[in-house]
Enzyme design. Sequence first.
Site, PDB file in Angstrom:
ATOM      1  N   THR A  15       0.735  -1.157  -0.013  1.00 50.74           N
ATOM      2  CA  THR A  15       0.038  -0.107  -0.080  1.00 50.74           C
ATOM      3  C   THR A  15       0.926   1.338  -0.060  1.00 50.74           C
ATOM      4  OG1 THR A  15      -2.019  -1.049   1.157  1.00 50.74           O
ATOM      5  CG2 THR A  15      -1.640   1.249   1.252  1.00 50.74           C
ATOM      6  N   THR A  87       1.460  -4.392   4.259  1.00 49.49           N
ATOM      7  CA  THR A  87       1.245  -4.876   5.721  1.00 49.49           C
ATOM      8  C   THR A  87       0.484  -6.178   5.875  1.00 49.49           C
ATOM      9  OG1 THR A  87      -1.100  -3.562   5.603  1.00 49.49           O
ATOM     10  CG2 THR A  87       0.987  -2.406   6.356  1.00 49.49           C
TER      11      THR A  87
END
Length: 330
Positions: A15, A87
């Site tokens: 991200t 993540t």
Amino acid sequence: MTSKKRIFVLYTGGTIGMSQSPQGLRPDTALVGTALAPFSDGLEFDWHVCNPLIDSSAVTLQNWCDWLDLLAAKIPHYDGILVLHGTDTMAYTANILALALPGLDKPVVLTGSQWPFDSKGSDAPLNLATAVAALETADLREVAIAFNGALFPAVGSSKSSTETAAGFSNPHFGMLGEWSAAQGWQGLALRPSEKARALVKQSLNPQAKVVCHTLTPGFSAEALSTGLGNIAADAVILQSYGHGNAPADAAFISAVKAFTGKGGLVLNISQVPQGCAAAVYAQGDALRQAGVINGGKANLETAVALLTLAVSAGWQAEQVRACLTRLQLV
């Protein structure tokens, strides 16, 4: 004049570097050469950009093999390693690096973000600053995750939130320290290096077959009893209750015993975030007698890394137990 520390940057995707597309967020290279520019006074960064960049939910064992080979070659020539990673599986990758690179005496820091670097209010700048501070000033000598102003040891860390900037935690081992631009490092408690020889890279077999089964009340134990007899896995992680307790159902225990009797590894860990699988309750004795390995404080991410390496190296149960002891998990 003090020379700049040289940092090798492995950008895998995630991200932190994504941009918006008609299908949703997708990996992008726009942050390369710009995201770390504010820190160039003290550090020199050499980037390696994976091609293709990946969403971390798509990480494979082959990716881990490739990254391990690359980092093992680069570590001797740099002062530290920064891994930019999505993540979702960052804690899994952090654990595989920690376990597969024993004797590390340089910092390997992983970070990413909950929101893209160029989005309003993104947590990426703080996460990058925390990671850079760990590489520049903390005298870190292990694999760690830098996130939301905190530095966590890789072993025992998990992604704990998708909703806030505090995306990671380590219930058993806590933080190595906290950092802010105003105060620098607070409460920094680094551990001594295990280095006693040249860096060693443990082999990783991209075909290693490790699966996880979480016990729940009801049909779960029966399903595992049936599945273990036909499963193609080399090793099984059993997420049991509390201190490693499980039903003493005869068919379930028999299936586990048959699997371990054929050389399969079964690592029993607690499904409680701050749980410890240990010989505490009589309820878990039948499972222990069936040949399972008590994983102690191992969480899922650490268990996956440990069994993947164990299968790759052909370890027996005693070697897995020895590694759990070395990692201070039991």
